[in-house]
Each structure stands twice: as structure tokens, then as C-alpha cells.
Design an enzyme around this catalytic site. Sequence first.
Site, PDB file in Angstrom:
ATOM      1  N   TRP A 297      20.576  26.294   5.207  1.00 59.34           N
ATOM      2  CA  TRP A 297      20.533  26.275   3.431  1.00 59.34           C
ATOM      3  C   TRP A 297      22.580  26.867   2.941  1.00 59.34           C
ATOM      4  O   TRP A 297      22.598  27.929   4.018  1.00 59.34           O
ATOM      5  CB  TRP A 297      19.963  27.495   3.034  1.00 59.34           C
ATOM      6  CG  TRP A 297      19.381  27.641   1.519  1.00 59.34           C
ATOM      7  CD1 TRP A 297      19.713  26.300   0.297  1.00 59.34           C
ATOM      8  CD2 TRP A 297      20.806  28.370   0.510  1.00 59.34           C
ATOM      9  NE1 TRP A 297      19.917  26.785  -0.388  1.00 59.34           N
ATOM     10  CE2 TRP A 297      20.908  27.942  -0.396  1.00 59.34           C
ATOM     11  CE3 TRP A 297      21.126  29.724   1.413  1.00 59.34           C
ATOM     12  CZ2 TRP A 297      21.460  29.135  -1.901  1.00 59.34           C
ATOM     13  CZ3 TRP A 297      22.001  30.389   0.131  1.00 59.34           C
ATOM     14  CH2 TRP A 297      21.372  29.551  -1.194  1.00 59.34           C
TER      15      TRP A 297
ATOM     16  N   GLU B  22      17.092  22.556   4.056  1.00 59.66           N
ATOM     17  CA  GLU B  22      16.320  22.785   3.246  1.00 59.66           C
ATOM     18  C   GLU B  22      17.653  22.912   1.973  1.00 59.66           C
ATOM     19  O   GLU B  22      18.645  22.305   1.870  1.00 59.66           O
ATOM     20  CB  GLU B  22      16.387  25.318   3.210  1.00 59.66           C
ATOM     21  CG  GLU B  22      15.859  25.620   2.413  1.00 59.66           C
ATOM     22  CD  GLU B  22      16.331  26.828   2.374  1.00 59.66           C
ATOM     23  OE1 GLU B  22      16.435  27.678   3.050  1.00 59.66           O
ATOM     24  OE2 GLU B  22      15.213  27.440   1.178  1.00 59.66           O
TER      25      GLU B  22
ATOM     26  N   LYS C   4      17.930  22.126  -2.326  1.00 58.64           N
ATOM     27  CA  LYS C   4      17.669  22.826  -3.824  1.00 58.64           C
ATOM     28  C   LYS C   4      18.125  22.829  -5.018  1.00 58.64           C
ATOM     29  O   LYS C   4      19.085  20.957  -5.009  1.00 58.64           O
ATOM     30  CB  LYS C   4      18.586  24.517  -3.220  1.00 58.64           C
ATOM     31  CG  LYS C   4      18.538  25.437  -4.383  1.00 58.64           C
ATOM     32  CD  LYS C   4      19.244  26.221  -4.098  1.00 58.64           C
ATOM     33  CE  LYS C   4      19.366  28.141  -4.975  1.00 58.64           C
ATOM     34  NZ  LYS C   4      19.259  28.835  -5.100  1.00 58.64           N
TER      35      LYS C   4
ATOM     36  N   ASP D 299      11.698  24.544  -0.591  1.00 59.02           N
ATOM     37  CA  ASP D 299      11.130  26.283  -0.997  1.00 59.02           C
ATOM     38  C   ASP D 299      10.543  25.907  -1.799  1.00 59.02           C
ATOM     39  O   ASP D 299      10.554  24.915  -2.621  1.00 59.02           O
ATOM     40  CB  ASP D 299      12.457  26.973  -1.028  1.00 59.02           C
ATOM     41  CG  ASP D 299      12.727  28.106  -0.885  1.00 59.02           C
ATOM     42  OD1 ASP D 299      11.911  28.583  -2.753  1.00 59.02           O
ATOM     43  OD2 ASP D 299      13.671  28.766  -0.749  1.00 59.02           O
TER      44      ASP D 299
ATOM     45  N   HIS E  11      12.606  26.100  -4.988  1.00 58.57           N
ATOM     46  CA  HIS E  11      13.911  24.904  -5.411  1.00 58.57           C
ATOM     47  C   HIS E  11      13.593  23.857  -6.442  1.00 58.57           C
ATOM     48  O   HIS E  11      14.201  22.508  -5.679  1.00 58.57           O
ATOM     49  CB  HIS E  11      13.852  24.559  -4.279  1.00 58.57           C
ATOM     50  CG  HIS E  11      14.868  25.850  -3.216  1.00 58.57           C
ATOM     51  ND1 HIS E  11      15.603  25.618  -2.195  1.00 58.57           N
ATOM     52  CD2 HIS E  11      14.714  27.360  -3.422  1.00 58.57           C
ATOM     53  CE1 HIS E  11      16.192  27.059  -1.627  1.00 58.57           C
ATOM     54  NE2 HIS E  11      15.850  28.154  -2.576  1.00 58.57           N
TER      55      HIS E  11
ATOM     56  N   HIS F  24       9.783  27.898   2.738  1.00 57.52           N
ATOM     57  CA  HIS F  24       9.801  28.492   2.527  1.00 57.52           C
ATOM     58  C   HIS F  24       8.967  28.826   1.317  1.00 57.52           C
ATOM     59  O   HIS F  24       8.894  28.685   0.499  1.00 57.52           O
ATOM     60  CB  HIS F  24      11.605  28.983   1.746  1.00 57.52           C
ATOM     61  CG  HIS F  24      12.333  29.298   2.730  1.00 57.52           C
ATOM     62  ND1 HIS F  24      13.656  29.458   2.733  1.00 57.52           N
ATOM     63  CD2 HIS F  24      11.915  29.521   4.460  1.00 57.52           C
ATOM     64  CE1 HIS F  24      14.253  29.900   4.156  1.00 57.52           C
ATOM     65  NE2 HIS F  24      13.473  29.634   4.997  1.00 57.52           N
TER      66      HIS F  24
ATOM     67  N   ASP G 189      14.602  30.077  -9.418  1.00 60.15           N
ATOM     68  CA  ASP G 189      14.788  30.376  -8.206  1.00 60.15           C
ATOM     69  C   ASP G 189      14.283  31.749  -8.322  1.00 60.15           C
ATOM     70  O   ASP G 189      15.712  32.217  -7.656  1.00 60.15           O
ATOM     71  CB  ASP G 189      15.731  29.800  -7.585  1.00 60.15           C
ATOM     72  CG  ASP G 189      15.021  28.969  -6.100  1.00 60.15           C
ATOM     73  OD1 ASP G 189      13.310  29.774  -5.199  1.00 60.15           O
ATOM     74  OD2 ASP G 189      15.901  29.498  -5.400  1.00 60.15           O
TER      75      ASP G 189
ATOM     76  N   ASP H 297      12.619  33.777  -6.711  1.00 63.10           N
ATOM     77  CA  ASP H 297      12.801  34.602  -5.739  1.00 63.10           C
ATOM     78  C   ASP H 297      11.429  35.875  -5.603  1.00 63.10           C
ATOM     79  O   ASP H 297      12.083  37.242  -5.024  1.00 63.10           O
ATOM     80  CB  ASP H 297      13.417  34.692  -4.502  1.00 63.10           C
ATOM     81  CG  ASP H 297      13.667  33.649  -3.858  1.00 63.10           C
ATOM     82  OD1 ASP H 297      13.489  32.710  -2.705  1.00 63.10           O
ATOM     83  OD2 ASP H 297      15.545  33.783  -4.030  1.00 63.10           O
TER      84      ASP H 297
ATOM     85  N   ASP I  30       9.945  33.634   1.927  1.00 62.94           N
ATOM     86  CA  ASP I  30      11.807  33.701   1.397  1.00 62.94           C
ATOM     87  C   ASP I  30      11.562  34.592   0.247  1.00 62.94           C
ATOM     88  O   ASP I  30      11.422  33.820  -0.687  1.00 62.94           O
ATOM     89  CB  ASP I  30      12.283  32.340   1.060  1.00 62.94           C
ATOM     90  CG  ASP I  30      13.516  32.602   0.405  1.00 62.94           C
ATOM     91  OD1 ASP I  30      13.735  33.802   0.871  1.00 62.94           O
ATOM     92  OD2 ASP I  30      13.814  31.378   0.553  1.00 62.94           O
TER      93      ASP I  30
HETATM   94  C1  RNT Z   1      18.262  30.435  -0.980  1.00 62.56           C
HETATM   95  C2  RNT Z   1      16.812  29.675  -0.078  1.00 62.56           C
HETATM   96  C3  RNT Z   1      17.569  30.592   1.118  1.00 62.56           C
HETATM   97  C4  RNT Z   1      17.702  32.045   1.207  1.00 62.56           C
HETATM   98  C5  RNT Z   1      17.578  32.791   2.388  1.00 62.56           C
HETATM   99  C6  RNT Z   1      18.275  33.910   2.107  1.00 62.56           C
HETATM  100  O1  RNT Z   1      17.896  30.462  -2.567  1.00 62.56           O
HETATM  101  O2  RNT Z   1      15.688  29.896  -0.185  1.00 62.56           O
HETATM  102  O3  RNT Z   1      16.280  30.127   1.826  1.00 62.56           O
HETATM  103  O4  RNT Z   1      16.752  32.632   0.321  1.00 62.56           O
HETATM  104  O5  RNT Z   1      18.099  31.941   3.202  1.00 62.56           O
HETATM  105 ZN    ZN Z   2      14.851  29.821   0.816  1.00 62.97          ZN
END
Ligand code: RNT
Ligand code: ZN
Length: 393
Positions: free
Chosen positions: A179, A217, A219, A250, A253, A277, A285, A287, A317
Site C-alpha cells: 500500500w 491495496e 485507497k 480495506d 478505503h 483489511h 478512513d 481505522d 487493520d
Molecule cells: C492505510 C492502509 C494501510 C495501513 C497499514 C499500516 O490507509 O489501510 O493498510 O493502514 O499498512
Molecule cells: Zn489497510
Amino acid sequence: MSLYATAKEQYAAIGVDTEAALKTLDAIPVSMHCWQGDDLRGFEGRDGALTGGIQSTGSHPGAASSADELRAYIDRVLAVAPGAARINLHAIYGDVKGVERDQIEPEHFAAWVEWAKARGLGLDFNPTLFSHPKSGDGLTLSHPDAGIRAFWIEHCKRSRRIAAHFADQLGTHSVFNLWIADGFKDNPADALTPRKRLAGALDEIFAGKLNVVDAVESKLFGIGLESYTVGSHEFYLGYAVKNGLALCLDAGHFHPTEVISAKISAVSLFVERMLLHVSRPVRWDSDHVIMLDDELAAIAREIVRGGLLERVHIGLDYFDGSVDRVTAWAVGMRNMRKALLLALLEPSQTLREAEYAFDFTARLRLTEELKTMPWIAVWDEYCQRSGVPARML
Ligand code: RNT
Ligand code: ZN
């Protein structure tokens, strides 16, 4: 009769074998991200903020400050999280104090390999293309400067070899997931050229067969990179399909009303493997720690319903620094497994038959009743058999 025995009977009455569900459940690997434990700082000894458009917020005490401490935390999580686990590392988590990223070697991860071996854990791996002076322009693999691109290509190639080393050492696959944050705060005048450069860099990174599961990955945007992301969903979906790579989805994303659970079946037709993820975006995003919410249940359901357990690699993640970090991990790991249990306790054949017969009434009735079936008694039984606490009260 025990609560479990009663639940088992109730599920049997609708055609669900709880014993079979538990057997399947226990074997599903969930890859736990190491970076919840230290707010994604890593052990390079580099002072400086987390960059790349991502943020860990909160100042709960106890962020791990060494790899030993991080591993000790992870051991505590694994003691309360039932089922098959793996650990997902970023390149900044080795013994890499003072080591430049284009110099990393498997030996920098020897302590992780020893630790994983002793526990029978697999290791997954990510190159780290953020929080570094050479990512300061907001571009890495798509940077116009060939020297900067070369630095990051070298880092990624080495990272991929480290993933292959993990697979060789630990006798289980290793997912190498790439990513990058590359993008612009404001609208690009040329959206195409950075994507061409990224595709070219990826061709170099993924050249040559290695014993790894290669994943990319996408985004939508990052903080400070709101208008344009080089590695968008369409970019990587195309790249993964064309090159036979795994696609990483993810949960944070995509646009706020888009969900990855809705994408799994479609993507499964065109790529052999997927990486998830699993995260929880709150308005962006962000997290957040994953909760047992509708989307988590839907993600697990789509994997199970699609018969995709062998083809979808489940990884977590998120990074929340506002709560106890070990608890954050444990809650997320247990929630992921609970969601999978819910999915495995579905009378999938009955639901399908109703749908195939256009009996949407029966589908609705059963779907709603399932929500209050005694699945928690099955969970409790599973925890007891796994030697972990059923409740974390
Ligand atoms: C970031 C991505 C990525 C990170 C990690 C740390 O938006 O989701 O996967 O969170 O690689
Ligand atoms: Zn991620």
C-alpha cells in the site's frame, strides 16, 4: 441441559451443524496487524510524525516501545483470542534501528521468526512507504524523480524477499501487501502519468516468482491527499486482474456508503485471491477498532456464502491510541471470529432455496429470526474448548 446443548438442538432444527461450524471456525486464520500496539511508530528510531495521510489518535499510555514489548503484548492478545492466528508485520518493525529502508534484510526479522516459530504462527509482511523523508512529497513509487522511485522499489523488492523468507522458515504462506499513499491534496493536472509510473514500478517489484501471496491495496484518499490517489481501486483492480495478484480490500478505503462486503463476490470472479483489511471507518478512513456491527457480519457472511474461505485472506487493520492497546486488539480479533461464527451458523441452503424460489418472504423471516438465535451459547462453548475466556468483562 447445558446452554450449548440447547443451542445445538435449535440450530440442528434449522439444518445447522454447530460442531461442523466450530471445526471450520477454529481453522480460519485471521492475521493480526502488529501496528495497533505502538500507534504505527515502528522501531527505526526515527523521530517524526506518522505521515502518508493516516493518523493514529489518542494518548492512552502504554504504546509498545520495543519489539520485545510488542511481542509480549501480542502474546497477551493471543491468550484471549481463540482460533488460528497469524501476525502481520510492517517493515519498520524489525530490528532496524538506524537501518535504511533500502537496506533491510531477513536477518533484521530473525527475532520475529524465532518468536513465530515457537508459537506456530505465520507471518505476513508489508513494505513501509510512509513516515520517511523520501515520502515527503506525497509520492513514492509514482514520484517523477527516478532516484526516489528506485529507493522505494528496492525497499519493496527486499520486503517481498523477507515475506518469502517467512514462508520458507515458517512452513506456511506469507502475504506481501503493498500500500502506498501517493496522491495530491488538490486536483491533478495530469492524473495519468503518475499511474503509468506506478504501474512501471510495480512491474519491477513483482518481477520474478517468489513463494509469497502478492497483494495490492487501493485507497480513496488520505489526509492532505484528498483530491487524487494514484493507486485507486480501479487502478489496482485492473493491475491485480492483469497480473494475477491478490486484491486487498480495506473497509475504510471507499466512499462512506460503499462497503467491501458488497464487492467480495464480484471481485472473486476475477482474482484468485483477496486480502481483506478489516477496519472500521467512522466518517473517514479513521481505522477505529472493529465492532461486531452489520458490516463486519456482512463481510464474514460474504466470505462464507461464497465458499471463499480458502481464497480470502482475512487481516485486520486499525490503530486506536485512545484505549488500552491490548484490549483494542483482543476485541477486534474476537469480533472478527464472532462474525465468522455467525456466518457459519447460517442455514445457507434454506436461505438460498427460498431465494431461488422467489420466496422473499421466507428469506426475510428467517434472516430476522437468525439474529436472535442462541449463537452466544455456541461462542461460549467454543471459548471454553479453546481455553480462553468466553467474556472479557
Ligand atoms: C492505510 C492502509 C494501510 C495501513 C497499514 C499500516 O490507509 O489501510 O493498510 O493502514 O499498512
Ligand atoms: Zn489497510
